[in-house]
Structure formats: structure tokens, C-alpha cells
Write a protein that holds these residues in place. Structure first.
Motif, PDB file in Angstrom:
ATOM      1  N   ARG A 182       7.146   1.992   1.749  1.00 21.78           N
ATOM      2  CA  ARG A 182       6.858   3.421   1.939  1.00 21.78           C
ATOM      3  C   ARG A 182       8.052   4.114   2.601  1.00 21.78           C
ATOM      4  NH1 ARG A 182       5.663   8.115   0.391  1.00 21.78           N
ATOM      5  NH2 ARG A 182       4.740   9.506   1.934  1.00 21.78           N
ATOM      6  N   ALA A 183       8.663   3.448   3.583  1.00 18.70           N
ATOM      7  CA  ALA A 183       9.841   4.019   4.253  1.00 18.70           C
ATOM      8  C   ALA A 183      10.975   4.220   3.255  1.00 18.70           C
ATOM      9  CB  ALA A 183      10.287   3.108   5.396  1.00 18.70           C
ATOM     10  N   ARG A 228      15.291  -4.171   6.350  1.00 18.69           N
ATOM     11  CA  ARG A 228      13.972  -4.302   5.712  1.00 18.69           C
ATOM     12  C   ARG A 228      13.673  -3.083   4.839  1.00 18.69           C
ATOM     13  NH1 ARG A 228      12.560  -6.811  10.587  1.00 18.69           N
ATOM     14  NH2 ARG A 228      11.781  -4.881  11.525  1.00 18.69           N
ATOM     15  N   ILE A 229      14.044  -1.901   5.321  1.00 20.14           N
ATOM     16  CA  ILE A 229      13.839  -0.676   4.536  1.00 20.14           C
ATOM     17  C   ILE A 229      14.783  -0.652   3.340  1.00 20.14           C
ATOM     18  CG2 ILE A 229      14.032   1.844   4.577  1.00 20.14           C
ATOM     19  CD1 ILE A 229      13.296   1.630   7.620  1.00 20.14           C
ATOM     20  N   LEU A 230      16.065  -0.950   3.570  1.00 23.48           N
ATOM     21  CA  LEU A 230      17.070  -0.876   2.509  1.00 23.48           C
ATOM     22  C   LEU A 230      16.852  -1.916   1.419  1.00 23.48           C
ATOM     23  CD1 LEU A 230      20.302  -0.152   4.581  1.00 23.48           C
ATOM     24  CD2 LEU A 230      19.002   1.446   3.161  1.00 23.48           C
ATOM     25  N   SER A 231      16.106  -2.972   1.713  1.00 22.31           N
ATOM     26  CA  SER A 231      15.842  -3.981   0.682  1.00 22.31           C
ATOM     27  C   SER A 231      14.966  -3.430  -0.438  1.00 22.31           C
ATOM     28  CB  SER A 231      15.185  -5.222   1.302  1.00 22.31           C
ATOM     29  OG  SER A 231      13.884  -4.911   1.780  1.00 22.31           O
ATOM     30  N   PHE A 232      14.312  -2.294  -0.197  1.00 22.40           N
ATOM     31  CA  PHE A 232      13.490  -1.652  -1.222  1.00 22.40           C
ATOM     32  C   PHE A 232      14.184  -0.433  -1.833  1.00 22.40           C
ATOM     33  CE2 PHE A 232      10.486  -4.006   1.358  1.00 22.40           C
ATOM     34  CZ  PHE A 232       9.673  -4.593   0.395  1.00 22.40           C
ATOM     35  N   VAL A 233      15.449  -0.229  -1.481  1.00 20.66           N
ATOM     36  CA  VAL A 233      16.243   0.893  -2.005  1.00 20.66           C
ATOM     37  C   VAL A 233      17.150   0.351  -3.109  1.00 20.66           C
ATOM     38  CG1 VAL A 233      18.083   2.526  -1.395  1.00 20.66           C
ATOM     39  CG2 VAL A 233      16.186   2.150   0.184  1.00 20.66           C
ATOM     40  N   THR A 241      20.191  -0.842  -5.261  1.00 24.61           N
ATOM     41  CA  THR A 241      21.437  -1.392  -4.728  1.00 24.61           C
ATOM     42  C   THR A 241      22.549  -0.357  -4.627  1.00 24.61           C
ATOM     43  OG1 THR A 241      20.838  -3.500  -5.732  1.00 24.61           O
ATOM     44  CG2 THR A 241      23.102  -3.272  -4.989  1.00 24.61           C
ATOM     45  N   SER A 242      22.702   0.473  -5.662  1.00 23.40           N
ATOM     46  CA  SER A 242      23.791   1.447  -5.650  1.00 23.40           C
ATOM     47  C   SER A 242      23.601   2.484  -4.540  1.00 23.40           C
ATOM     48  CB  SER A 242      23.908   2.141  -7.006  1.00 23.40           C
ATOM     49  OG  SER A 242      22.683   2.733  -7.384  1.00 23.40           O
ATOM     50  N   ARG A 243      22.353   2.919  -4.335  1.00 24.87           N
ATOM     51  CA  ARG A 243      22.111   3.895  -3.252  1.00 24.87           C
ATOM     52  C   ARG A 243      22.275   3.224  -1.887  1.00 24.87           C
ATOM     53  NH1 ARG A 243      20.487   8.854  -1.745  1.00 24.87           N
ATOM     54  NH2 ARG A 243      18.910   9.092  -0.120  1.00 24.87           N
ATOM     55  N   CYS A 244      21.857   1.977  -1.798  1.00 20.96           N
ATOM     56  CA  CYS A 244      22.030   1.232  -0.548  1.00 20.96           C
ATOM     57  C   CYS A 244      23.511   1.184  -0.169  1.00 20.96           C
ATOM     58  CB  CYS A 244      21.473  -0.175  -0.722  1.00 20.96           C
ATOM     59  SG  CYS A 244      21.540  -1.177   0.762  1.00 20.96           S
ATOM     60  N   ALA A 245      24.378   0.915  -1.156  1.00 20.17           N
ATOM     61  CA  ALA A 245      25.819   0.888  -0.892  1.00 20.17           C
ATOM     62  C   ALA A 245      26.324   2.268  -0.475  1.00 20.17           C
ATOM     63  CB  ALA A 245      26.569   0.398  -2.127  1.00 20.17           C
ATOM     64  N   ASP A 246      25.815   3.320  -1.130  1.00 16.07           N
ATOM     65  CA  ASP A 246      26.215   4.687  -0.768  1.00 16.07           C
ATOM     66  C   ASP A 246      25.875   4.989   0.691  1.00 16.07           C
ATOM     67  OD1 ASP A 246      27.142   5.170  -3.308  1.00 16.07           O
ATOM     68  OD2 ASP A 246      25.320   6.189  -3.980  1.00 16.07           O
ATOM     69  N   ILE A 247      24.712   4.523   1.124  1.00 16.29           N
ATOM     70  CA  ILE A 247      24.268   4.749   2.512  1.00 16.29           C
ATOM     71  C   ILE A 247      25.174   3.990   3.485  1.00 16.29           C
ATOM     72  CG2 ILE A 247      22.392   4.349   4.167  1.00 16.29           C
ATOM     73  CD1 ILE A 247      20.491   4.600   1.638  1.00 16.29           C
TER      74      ILE A 247
END
Length: 200
Positions: A13-14, A40-45, A47-53
Motif C-alpha cells: 500500500r505504501a 521494504r516499500i521500494l521492493s514493491f516499486v 525497478t526503474s522508478r526505484c533507481a530514479d528515487i
């Protein structure tokens, strides 16, 4: 306050909430929570957006989060590329099948694949080199037992990981496509840049 709110939510949800936050605001928020909670939150984001963050965090902050991230290797591979290049924007999780796959098997793969931004199936050799691509409507119209190589087109739009955003826009416009395959120097399929990722 935002950090505490995110941590209070279940990670899936996060992660959904983070989709509606700008990168600057999100990275600032993640700095305020423990690295393992951020991971834990980023594991559900995606991959490309996670890298951007993570691009917006310091190397020390990146390392602290990556230590707890399940897909850290994939994210790190994106972090090695400049942010506004094909390599930095691409999604490493590609909707692809190996040569020899049947149309029925390819359609099953489509149904199981989570990233709905991808609207083509890429066909590769056993060692990961790109052979061609199939759009969904072509698969749906084909005989289920047909090899996917008989349905695929051999000319997908492609780019090297160093191509910048402007060049990528030109490739999409020229080919009237919704995605670009990112290839290594030896033709290996590294990832895909979707139209949504490029516009976002």
C-alpha cells in the motif's frame, strides 16, 4: 510526518502511495525513515522508478537501502547509467520469451507478466540476444501451436544504453511504437524503455 505515515502502511500500500509523489518529495521522505523500512516499500516499486528515487540519495544513503533490497542487483545496474539515458530509464524486467516458444506459451507469459506498460513480447535466443518482437494482437490472431518465431517481426525499435531521452523520443515517433528494446553491444537484451517511462 510523511515518513511515519508510509511506515505505518503495509509495504504494498505504501508503494502505491509513492506513485503519486514527486521524486524530490519521495526521496526526502525516505531519508527520514530507517533504510530497511525504505527497502521494504521500494521492493514493491518498479525497478526503474526505484533507481530514479535512489539517484536522488547520497551514495551512503543508497548503499544503506540497497543492503536490504531484494532486487538490489537490478537496481544497481540502472544506477551505473546516467539518469536520462536508455540505460538509466529502462526496466530490466522484460516481457520476453525464448525462440522455440509456442504462441500459446507466449500468451500465458503475457497473462502472468505484471508490468502492464509493456505491450509487446520480445523473442530472444537462449543466450539472451534479441531476435524480434510480437505485438499482442498478432499473437492473439495466430494459431496456438505456432512457433512464436513465425509470428514475430524482426525489426523492433532498439537503442544502446547510452542513448539520451531526445534520441529515444525520435525512435518512438519514427517507429510509431510504445517501447524500445535496450541492447548491449553484442545484441543482448538488457531492458526495455516504455513510452510511459519516457514521458514520466
Amino acid at each position: 510526518v510523511r515518513g511515519h505515515c508510509l511506515v505505518a502502511l503495509q509495504p504494498p500500500r505504501a508503494a502505491e502511495v509513492t506513485r503519486h509523489m514527486g521524486l524530490a518529495s519521495l526521496s526526502a521522505t525516505l531519508r527520514r525513515i530507517p533504510p530497511d523500512a525504505a527497502a521494504r516499500i521500494l521492493s514493491f516499486v518498479p525497478t526503474s522508478r526505484c533507481a530514479d528515487i535512489l539517484q536522488r540519495l547520497s551514495p551512503e544513503e543508497q548503499a544503506a537501502v540497497l543492503k536490504h533490497l531484494s532486487n538490489a542487483n537490478r537496481v544497481q545496474s540502472l544506477l551505473t547509467h546516467a539518469p536520462y539515458t536508455a540505460g538509466g530509464i529502462m526496466t530490466p524486467e522484460v516481457l520476453s520469451v525464448r525462440e522455440g516458444t509456442t504462441v500459446a506459451e507466449a500468451l500465458k507469459r503475457v497473462g502472468e507478466f505484471k508490468d502492464r506498460r509493456q505491450t509487446s513480447v520480445y523473442v530472444t535466443t537462449p543466450d539472451g540476444r534479441l531476435l524480434g518482437w510480437c505485438q499482442f494482437h498478432a499473437l492473439a490472431a495466430a494459431e496456438p501451436a505456432q512457433p512464436v518465431t513465425e509470428v514475430m517481426r524482426p525489426d523492433p525499435p532498439t537503442a544502446g544504453p547510452e542513448k539520451d531521452q531526445e534520441e529515444l523520443f525520435h525512435i518512438l515517433a519514427k517507429d510509431e511504437a510504445q517501447s524500445i528494446a535496450v541492447l548491449s553491444s553484442d545484441g543482448g537484451l538488457m531492458g526495455v524503455v516504455t513510452e510511459d517511462a519516457l514521458l514520466g
